[in-house]
Design a protein around this motif. Structure first.
Motif, PDB file in Angstrom:
ATOM      1  N   PHE A 381      -8.992   9.523   6.363  1.00 11.86           N
ATOM      2  CA  PHE A 381      -8.502   9.413   4.985  1.00 11.86           C
ATOM      3  C   PHE A 381      -7.013   9.088   4.986  1.00 11.86           C
ATOM      4  CE2 PHE A 381      -8.666  11.654   0.587  1.00 11.86           C
ATOM      5  CZ  PHE A 381      -8.587  10.406  -0.012  1.00 11.86           C
ATOM      6  N   LEU A 382      -6.256   9.769   5.866  1.00 11.87           N
ATOM      7  CA  LEU A 382      -4.820   9.519   5.968  1.00 11.87           C
ATOM      8  C   LEU A 382      -4.549   8.085   6.422  1.00 11.87           C
ATOM      9  CD1 LEU A 382      -1.983  10.825   5.805  1.00 11.87           C
ATOM     10  CD2 LEU A 382      -2.227  11.391   8.234  1.00 11.87           C
ATOM     11  N   ALA A 383      -5.327   7.608   7.396  1.00 13.36           N
ATOM     12  CA  ALA A 383      -5.155   6.239   7.877  1.00 13.36           C
ATOM     13  C   ALA A 383      -5.478   5.223   6.784  1.00 13.36           C
ATOM     14  CB  ALA A 383      -6.041   6.000   9.101  1.00 13.36           C
ATOM     15  N   LEU A 384      -6.509   5.513   5.987  1.00 10.82           N
ATOM     16  CA  LEU A 384      -6.880   4.602   4.897  1.00 10.82           C
ATOM     17  C   LEU A 384      -5.761   4.509   3.867  1.00 10.82           C
ATOM     18  CD1 LEU A 384      -8.937   2.832   3.401  1.00 10.82           C
ATOM     19  CD2 LEU A 384      -9.873   4.935   2.381  1.00 10.82           C
ATOM     20  N   ILE A 385      -5.179   5.650   3.509  1.00 19.05           N
ATOM     21  CA  ILE A 385      -4.075   5.640   2.546  1.00 19.05           C
ATOM     22  C   ILE A 385      -2.867   4.909   3.118  1.00 19.05           C
ATOM     23  CG2 ILE A 385      -2.412   7.114   1.351  1.00 19.05           C
ATOM     24  CD1 ILE A 385      -4.615   9.144   0.954  1.00 19.05           C
ATOM     25  N   ALA A 386      -2.636   5.060   4.432  1.00 19.43           N
ATOM     26  CA  ALA A 386      -1.482   4.427   5.070  1.00 19.43           C
ATOM     27  C   ALA A 386      -1.577   2.906   5.052  1.00 19.43           C
ATOM     28  CB  ALA A 386      -1.334   4.928   6.504  1.00 19.43           C
ATOM     29  N   VAL A 387      -2.788   2.358   5.203  1.00 16.18           N
ATOM     30  CA  VAL A 387      -2.947   0.896   5.260  1.00 16.18           C
ATOM     31  C   VAL A 387      -3.352   0.326   3.901  1.00 16.18           C
ATOM     32  CG1 VAL A 387      -3.586   1.014   7.697  1.00 16.18           C
ATOM     33  CG2 VAL A 387      -5.394   1.004   5.966  1.00 16.18           C
ATOM     34  N   PHE A 388      -3.470   1.177   2.881  1.00 13.25           N
ATOM     35  CA  PHE A 388      -3.908   0.694   1.575  1.00 13.25           C
ATOM     36  C   PHE A 388      -2.963  -0.336   0.966  1.00 13.25           C
ATOM     37  CE2 PHE A 388      -5.227   1.056  -2.917  1.00 13.25           C
ATOM     38  CZ  PHE A 388      -6.585   0.884  -2.745  1.00 13.25           C
ATOM     39  N   PRO A 389      -1.621  -0.224   1.178  1.00 12.15           N
ATOM     40  CA  PRO A 389      -0.750  -1.295   0.661  1.00 12.15           C
ATOM     41  C   PRO A 389      -1.136  -2.674   1.166  1.00 12.15           C
ATOM     42  CG  PRO A 389       0.568   0.597   1.260  1.00 12.15           C
ATOM     43  CD  PRO A 389      -0.831   0.884   1.720  1.00 12.15           C
ATOM     44  N   ALA A 390      -1.518  -2.775   2.439  1.00 12.12           N
ATOM     45  CA  ALA A 390      -1.944  -4.072   2.979  1.00 12.12           C
ATOM     46  C   ALA A 390      -3.239  -4.541   2.326  1.00 12.12           C
ATOM     47  CB  ALA A 390      -2.122  -3.969   4.498  1.00 12.12           C
ATOM     48  N   ILE A 391      -4.105  -3.589   1.985  1.00 16.15           N
ATOM     49  CA  ILE A 391      -5.381  -3.944   1.348  1.00 16.15           C
ATOM     50  C   ILE A 391      -5.143  -4.531  -0.037  1.00 16.15           C
ATOM     51  CG2 ILE A 391      -7.553  -3.019   0.468  1.00 16.15           C
ATOM     52  CD1 ILE A 391      -7.496  -0.973   2.720  1.00 16.15           C
ATOM     53  N   VAL A 392      -4.282  -3.898  -0.833  1.00 20.77           N
ATOM     54  CA  VAL A 392      -4.057  -4.405  -2.191  1.00 20.77           C
ATOM     55  C   VAL A 392      -3.284  -5.726  -2.167  1.00 20.77           C
ATOM     56  CG1 VAL A 392      -4.161  -2.133  -3.257  1.00 20.77           C
ATOM     57  CG2 VAL A 392      -1.962  -3.001  -2.463  1.00 20.77           C
ATOM     58  N   VAL A 393      -2.436  -5.927  -1.169  1.00 24.25           N
ATOM     59  CA  VAL A 393      -1.743  -7.212  -1.039  1.00 24.25           C
ATOM     60  C   VAL A 393      -2.734  -8.312  -0.721  1.00 24.25           C
ATOM     61  CG1 VAL A 393      -0.135  -8.530   0.395  1.00 24.25           C
ATOM     62  CG2 VAL A 393       0.516  -6.273  -0.432  1.00 24.25           C
ATOM     63  N   SER A 394      -3.687  -8.008   0.170  1.00 24.27           N
ATOM     64  CA  SER A 394      -4.669  -9.009   0.588  1.00 24.27           C
ATOM     65  C   SER A 394      -5.678  -9.323  -0.515  1.00 24.27           C
ATOM     66  CB  SER A 394      -5.399  -8.517   1.843  1.00 24.27           C
ATOM     67  OG  SER A 394      -6.416  -9.414   2.224  1.00 24.27           O
ATOM     68  N   LEU A 395      -6.155  -8.296  -1.220  1.00 24.02           N
ATOM     69  CA  LEU A 395      -7.232  -8.493  -2.186  1.00 24.02           C
ATOM     70  C   LEU A 395      -6.740  -8.839  -3.583  1.00 24.02           C
ATOM     71  CD1 LEU A 395      -9.666  -5.578  -1.213  1.00 24.02           C
ATOM     72  CD2 LEU A 395      -9.714  -7.962  -0.464  1.00 24.02           C
ATOM     73  N   MET A 396      -5.557  -8.343  -3.964  1.00 27.89           N
ATOM     74  CA  MET A 396      -5.103  -8.500  -5.342  1.00 27.89           C
ATOM     75  C   MET A 396      -3.790  -9.263  -5.456  1.00 27.89           C
ATOM     76  SD  MET A 396      -6.019  -4.679  -6.799  1.00 27.89           S
ATOM     77  CE  MET A 396      -5.715  -5.201  -8.478  1.00 27.89           C
ATOM     78  N   ASP A 397      -3.247  -9.724  -4.341  1.00 30.29           N
ATOM     79  CA  ASP A 397      -2.002 -10.492  -4.348  1.00 30.29           C
ATOM     80  C   ASP A 397      -0.876  -9.737  -5.065  1.00 30.29           C
ATOM     81  OD1 ASP A 397      -0.364 -12.628  -3.713  1.00 30.29           O
ATOM     82  OD2 ASP A 397      -0.812 -13.697  -5.566  1.00 30.29           O
ATOM     83  N   VAL A 398      -0.751  -8.440  -4.729  1.00 30.08           N
ATOM     84  CA  VAL A 398       0.282  -7.598  -5.325  1.00 30.08           C
ATOM     85  C   VAL A 398       1.609  -7.876  -4.634  1.00 30.08           C
ATOM     86  CG1 VAL A 398       1.014  -5.193  -5.666  1.00 30.08           C
ATOM     87  CG2 VAL A 398      -1.384  -5.826  -5.963  1.00 30.08           C
ATOM     88  N   GLN A 399       2.704  -7.804  -5.378  1.00 31.13           N
ATOM     89  CA  GLN A 399       4.029  -7.933  -4.780  1.00 31.13           C
ATOM     90  C   GLN A 399       4.227  -6.854  -3.710  1.00 31.13           C
ATOM     91  OE1 GLN A 399       6.695 -10.214  -5.622  1.00 31.13           O
ATOM     92  NE2 GLN A 399       4.951 -11.283  -6.527  1.00 31.13           N
ATOM     93  N   GLN A 400       4.827  -7.227  -2.584  1.00 40.17           N
ATOM     94  CA  GLN A 400       4.934  -6.298  -1.468  1.00 40.17           C
ATOM     95  C   GLN A 400       5.752  -5.065  -1.822  1.00 40.17           C
ATOM     96  OE1 GLN A 400       6.156  -8.241   2.139  1.00 40.17           O
ATOM     97  NE2 GLN A 400       4.472  -9.703   2.112  1.00 40.17           N
ATOM     98  N   SER A 401       6.812  -5.222  -2.596  1.00 43.93           N
ATOM     99  CA  SER A 401       7.630  -4.074  -2.971  1.00 43.93           C
ATOM    100  C   SER A 401       6.845  -3.079  -3.827  1.00 43.93           C
ATOM    101  CB  SER A 401       8.882  -4.538  -3.728  1.00 43.93           C
ATOM    102  OG  SER A 401       8.516  -5.283  -4.886  1.00 43.93           O
ATOM    103  N   TRP A 402       5.976  -3.593  -4.699  1.00 46.24           N
ATOM    104  CA  TRP A 402       5.131  -2.742  -5.536  1.00 46.24           C
ATOM    105  C   TRP A 402       3.977  -2.159  -4.735  1.00 46.24           C
ATOM    106  CZ3 TRP A 402       4.522   0.388  -9.286  1.00 46.24           C
ATOM    107  CH2 TRP A 402       3.314   0.543  -9.972  1.00 46.24           C
TER     108      TRP A 402
END
Length: 448
Positions: A381-402
Motif C-alpha cells: 500500500f505504501l509503495a502504491l501511494i509512493a508511485v501514484f504521482p507517476a500513475i496520474v501523470v501517465s494516465l491523466m496528463d497531470v502537471q508534475q508539480s500538482w
C-alpha cells in the motif's frame, strides 16, 4: 459540522493551548520569512535558471522539502533536511554501536545525549552540503548574479557559514515548537515547506485544464476527487492497527489463601499496519540517486540509458525499482524499530500474556509473525501511494508539480503530521473536559 465548529471554539477557551498554537504559528511564520531571504552577494533578480532547475526531477523534491528556499538561494536553502539525515544516521548506527544502544536504554538522560550527537552530526553534514550547494549555484547562475565576483572566496566562505547557521536556526525553531508549541516541530517545518508550493501547483493545473481548455473543469473536479480519496487512503494507512488482545493476571488474597484470577484486566497491543512510517520512502529515494550518479561517470550508450531511466521520476523503470525498494526497506525498518523481544519481556514482567500463547520466546515469535503478516500489505500500500504521482501523470496528463501532491513522501508526511497535531490538540480538549476534535458526543463543562 456544528459540533466540529464548537470544538474549534473550545480551543480558544484553553489559555495554555491557545498560547501554544499562537507560538507555533509565530515560529512557522519566522521560518517562512527566512525562506525568502536570499544569500548575501547574490542578485535575487537573476535566479530564473535556478528556479528552472527545480521544476522537475530531484530538484523539485529538494525545493518542495525546503518550501521553495532551495530555488531562491535562501539562507534556509538546505532547510531542515541535514538534521533529518543526521537523525537517520544516528538511528541506524544505534543498531551496531553499543554506546548508542546504551544511551537509548538510559531514558531521558540518554535521549538528551543522542540529541546532542545528532546536532553535531547535523553541522558536519551541513558543512559538506553547503559547498556542494554553492558549487551548484556556480554551475547554474550567470556570473553577473554574483555581486562579490564569480568564484569569490569571500562569497563561498560567508555563504557556507550562513547556510550552516540557517540549518541550525531551523533546527532550533523546530525544537522550540516541540517544547513550547503544539505538534512535532521538525515535522511541522517540513509540512509547511511542502504546503508552501501547493497554491502554485494548483494554479498551474487549473490554468492548464480550464484556461487552456485541456480537459476542462470537469476533469479538474475528477482530479480533486481522486486527490481527496488518496488522502483518505493515507489516513487509513497511517491510523490502521492490528489489536493483539492481552490479559493480566489479577490476584486476590483471602487470609493465607491466594488465588489467581485469570481473565482479569484485558488490554490490547496495537501493532501498526505501517509501523515504518515515511522512512522507507526516504531510504528508497536516497538509493535511487545512486544508479544515475554511477552511470553518469561513463559515456557509453548503456550508461546514458541508465542515466535517462533513473533521472525520470515519472518513468516506468524508475518507479518499478522505487516501489521494490520501498517494500524491502519497509520490512527492514520495521524489524529494527519494532522490538518484539522487548515487548515480550515487558509483557512477561508486568504479568500479562496473550491468550493461547506462552510468555517468553513464543510470545516474541507470535508478535514477530503478526508484524510480518501485516507489514506485507502495508508495504504494498505504501509503495502504491509512493508511485501514484507517476500513475496520474501517465494516465491523466497531470502537471508534475500538482502530481507530487497525489502521493509519495510529501502527502504521507502531511497526513502524518496533521494527524499527530490534531491528536495533541484533542488530548488538551479532553483533559479540560471538552469534546475533542476527533470525538463526537455531548459537550462537557470545563472544570474550574
Amino acid at each position: 459540522m456544528k459540533k466540529f465548529i464548537e470544538s474549534l471554539s473550545n480551543v480558544w477557551k484553553i489559555e495554555e493551548l491557545k498560547n501554544r498554537i499562537l507560538m507555533t504559528l509565530g515560529l512557522l511564520l519566522v521560518y517562512r520569512f527566512g525562506a525568502h531571504v536570499t544569500l548575501p552577494g547574490i542578485d535575487a533578480t537573476q535566479l530564473n535558471s535556478l528556479a528552472g532547475q527545480t521544476e522537475n526531477g530531484l530538484g523539485s523534491i529538494l525545493d518542495m522539502f525546503t518550501g521553495g528556499a532551495f530555488s531562491k538561494a535562501s539562507v534556509f536553502a538546505l532547510g531542515i533536511m541535514p538534521y533529518i539525515s543526521a537523525s537517520i544516521v544516528v538511528q541506524l548506527m544505534g543498531i551496531a554501536i553499543p554506546y548508542l544502544q546504551k544511551l537509548q536504554s538510559d531514558g531521558e538522560s540518554g535521549r538528551k545525549k543522542i540529541n546532542q550527537i545528532t546536532r553535531w552530526l547535523t553541522i558536519v553534514i551541513t558543512l559538506v552540503q553547503g559547498p556542494t550547494y554553492i558549487y551548484n549555484l556556480y554551475r547554474t547562475l550567470p556570473g553577473s548574479a554574483f555581486l562579490l565576483g564569480f568564484n569569490s572566496f569571500e562569497f563561498l566562505f560567508s555563504s557556507v557559514i550562513i547556510l550552516v547557521t540557517g540549518t541550525i536556526f531551523a533546527m532550533w525553531l523546530g525544537e522550540k515548537i516541540t517544547d513550547k508549541g503544539i505538534g512535532n516541530g521538525i515535522s511541522l517545518l517540513i509540512m509547511v515547506g511542502i504546503l508552501a508550493r501547493f497554491p502554485q501547483a494548483f494554479i498551474q493545473e487549473f490554468t492548464t485544464r480550464v484556461t487552456n481548455n485541456n480537459g476542462g473543469p470537469m476533469l479538474l473536479v475528477i482530479e480533486i476527487i481522486i486527490w481527496l480519496l488518496v488522502i483518505i487512503a493515507c489516513v487509513l494507512l497511517t491510523m490502521a492497527i492490528r489489536k493483539i488482545p492481552v490479559q493480566y493476571a489479577r490476584r486476590t488474597a483471602s487470609g493465607d489463601f491466594e488465588q489467581d484470577m485469570l481473565g482479569g484486566n484485558r488490554q490490547w497491543i496495537p501493532l501498526k499496519l505501517n509501523a515504518a512510517g515515511v522512512m522507507p520512502i526516504i531510504f528508497a529515494q536516497a538509493i535511487m540517486f545512486i544508479p544515475a550518479a554511477v552511470a553518469g561517470l561513463s559515456k557509453s550508450d548503456t550508461s546514458q540509458s541508465i542515466v535517462g531511466a533513473f533521472s525520470n521520476m515519472f518513468g516506468f523503470w524508475y518507479n518499478f525499482v522505487f516501489a521494490t525498494l520501498i517494500v524491502v526497506f519497509t520490512f527492514f525498518y520495521t524489524a529494527i524499530t519494532v522490538p518484539t523481544n522487548k515487548m515480550s519481556d515487558d509483557l512477561k514482567r508486568s504479568g500479562g500474556f496473550i491468550p493461547g500463547v506462552r510468555p517468553g520466546a513464543e510470545t516474541s515469535d507470535f508478535l514477530d509473525k503478526v508484524m510480518s503478516l501485516i507489514t506485507f500489505p502495508g508495504s504494498l500500500f505504501l509503495a502504491l501511494i509512493a508511485v501514484f504521482p507517476a500513475i496520474v501523470v501517465s494516465l491523466m496528463d497531470v502537471q508534475q508539480s500538482w502530481a507530487m501532491f497525489f502521493g509519495g513522501t510529501s502527502l504521507i508526511i502531511m497526513v502524518g503530521v496533521a494527524i499527530d497535531t490534531i491528536q495533541q490538540i484533542n488530548s488538551y480538549l479532553l483533559n479540560k473536559h471538552y469534546d475533542g476534535l476527533m470525538k463526537s458526543g455531548k459537550n462537557r463543562k470545563a472544570v474550574a
